[in-house]
Scaffold this motif. Structure first.
Motif, PDB file in Angstrom:
ATOM      1  N   ASN A 162      -6.387  -3.552  -3.485  1.00 40.45           N
ATOM      2  CA  ASN A 162      -5.699  -2.334  -3.899  1.00 40.45           C
ATOM      3  C   ASN A 162      -6.083  -2.052  -5.347  1.00 40.45           C
ATOM      4  O   ASN A 162      -5.597  -2.692  -6.269  1.00 40.45           O
ATOM      5  N   ASP A 169      -2.941   5.486  -3.148  1.00 43.45           N
ATOM      6  CA  ASP A 169      -3.614   4.303  -3.677  1.00 43.45           C
ATOM      7  C   ASP A 169      -5.113   4.346  -3.394  1.00 43.45           C
ATOM      8  O   ASP A 169      -5.537   4.811  -2.339  1.00 43.45           O
ATOM      9  N   VAL A 173      -6.196  -4.136   7.674  1.00 41.34           N
ATOM     10  CA  VAL A 173      -5.498  -4.491   6.433  1.00 41.34           C
ATOM     11  C   VAL A 173      -5.148  -5.973   6.428  1.00 41.34           C
ATOM     12  O   VAL A 173      -5.138  -6.622   5.372  1.00 41.34           O
ATOM     13  N   LEU A 231       0.846  -1.189   0.000  1.00 45.03           N
ATOM     14  CA  LEU A 231       0.000   0.000   0.000  1.00 45.03           C
ATOM     15  C   LEU A 231       0.880   1.237   0.000  1.00 45.03           C
ATOM     16  O   LEU A 231       1.993   1.219   0.533  1.00 45.03           O
ATOM     17  N   VAL A 289      -8.157   2.037  -2.492  1.00 50.00           N
ATOM     18  CA  VAL A 289      -8.267   0.725  -1.872  1.00 50.00           C
ATOM     19  C   VAL A 289      -9.697   0.455  -1.430  1.00 50.00           C
ATOM     20  O   VAL A 289     -10.504   1.375  -1.267  1.00 50.00           O
TER      21      VAL A 289
END
Length: 288
Positions: free
Chosen positions: A192, A149, A185, A145, A151
Motif C-alpha cells: 500500500n 489508495d 490481496v 486498503l 497500491v
C-alpha cells in the motif's frame, strides 16, 4: 457523495410511501384480497420486501451514524461505510428472491431443502467467486486498503477507484481500468503506497521529437519550480525520464513524493509542472 445521499433519502421515502399505501390497501380492500389469492400472495411478498428493505435502511443509517460519531475526531482509512452499503444490498437482494418465491407460490424453506445437492454443486462451480466475495468483505471492513489508495498487488500497480465483492478496480499509470480479484490481496505480495504520509505519484506528458535537443531547459525550469516546494518531501532528484520515443514525439515521465496522498494536492502539483511544459513549448515554437 452528496448527490448519492440525496438519492438514498429519496429512495427511502418512496419505499416508505409504497409501504403505507400497501397497508392502507390491506385495510380498505380486505375482502378483495381474500377472493383473489394470487394478488394476495403478490401483495404479501411485496410487503415482506418493503418492510425488510425499510428496516435494513434504518439499520444502515443508525450504524453508519454511530460509526461516524465515534470516529469524528480522528482520521479513518477503512471502508466501513462501503462494507455496510454492500452488505445491505446483499440482504435486500436475498429478501427480494424470497419475496419472488412467495409471490409465485414456492415455499422458500422447502425449496432450499430440495435444492441442497444442487446448491452444493453450485457452490463448487462458483467457489472462486464465493471466496472473492468473502475476501471483498474482509477488505471492506478492514483498514488495510481504502478507495483512493495507491497500491501494488502482484504485477498490478495503480490507484483503487472502487471495491466490489468480486474485485478491486484499479486505475493504473496508463489510465487503464484493471479488475484485480480480491483473493490476490491475500495470496500475492501487496504494497500500500498510500499507507505512509509520503505518497509517490507521477506526471506524464508528450512533446514533439524536435524539442528533445532543448529538453534540458524544460528540466531546469521544472526543478526551479519544485526544488523547495512545500508540498514535496524533497527526497526526489526531479529528473525527467523518457518513457517512449515515437516517430515524431517523445513521452516523458517525472516521479515524485508528495507530503500527502490527497488526489487534490497531486492534481495541483501536476498542473504546476504542465504549466512549465506549456511555457517551454510556446517559447520553443516562437524561436523556430
Amino acid at each position: 457523495m452528496e448527490k448519492k445521499n440525496h438519492a438514498n433519502v429519496l429512495q427511502f421515502i418512496l419505499k416508505l410511501i409504497a409501504w403505507v399505501l400497501l397497508y392502507l390497501s390491506f385495510w380498505r380492500f380486505d375482502d378483495f384480497y381474500k377472493t383473489h389469492h394470487f394478488l394476495n400472495d403478490v401483495s404479501n411478498a411485496f410487503n415482506l420486501f418493503l418492510t425488510s428493505s425499510i428496516l435494513f435502511s434504518i439499520g444502515r443509517y443508525i450504524v453508519i451514524t454511530l460509526y461516524n460519531k465515534r470516529h469524528e475526531n480522528r482520521s479513518v482509512r477503512g471502508n466501513f461505510v462501503l462494507g455496510i452499503s454492500r452488505l445491505t444490498a446483499v440482504l435486500n437482494t436475498s429478501v427480494a428472491i424470497i419475496a419472488i418465491m412467495l409471490a409465485i407460490g414456492i415455499n422458500p424453506r422447502e425449496f432450499v431443502t430440495s435444492m441442497t445437492i444442487v446448491a452444493m454443486a453450485i457452490a463448487v462451480t462458483f467457489r472462486e467467486y464465493i471466496t472473492n466475495m468473502i475476501s471483498g468483505l474482509f477488505i471492506m471492513f478492514s483498514d488495510q486498503l481504502s478507495v483512493g489508495d495507491r497500491v501494488k498487488i502482484g504485477e498490478y500497480k495503480g490507484r483503487i477507484i472502487d471495491i466490489t465483492f468480486s474485485s478491486l478496480i484499479i486505475q493504473d499509470e496508463e489510465d487503464d481500468m484493471v479488475m484485480v480479484p480480491n483473493n490476490m490481496v491475500f495470496t500475492s505480495p501487496m504494497v500500500n503506497l498510500s499507507a505512509h504520509r509520503s505518497s509517490l505519484f507521477s506526471v506524464r506528458f508528450e512533446l514533439p521529437l524536435q524539442t528533445a535537443v532543448e529538453i534540458g531547459k524544460l528540466e531546469d525550469a521544472i526543478q526551479k519550480t519544485l526544488i523547495n516546494h512545500p508540498y514535496l518531501t524533497g527526497e526526489d532528484d526531479l529528473n525527467l525520464k523518457v518513457v517512449e520515443i515515437g516517430k515524431d514525439y517523445v513521452k516523458y515521465k517525472m516521479e515524485m513524493h508528495a507530503t500527502s496522498s490527497s488526489s487534490k494536492l497531486h492534481t495541483q502539483l501536476e498542473n504546476e509542472i504542465l504549466k512549465e511544459v506549456l511555457k517551454f513549448k510556446r517559447a520553443y515554437d516562437l524561436e523556430t
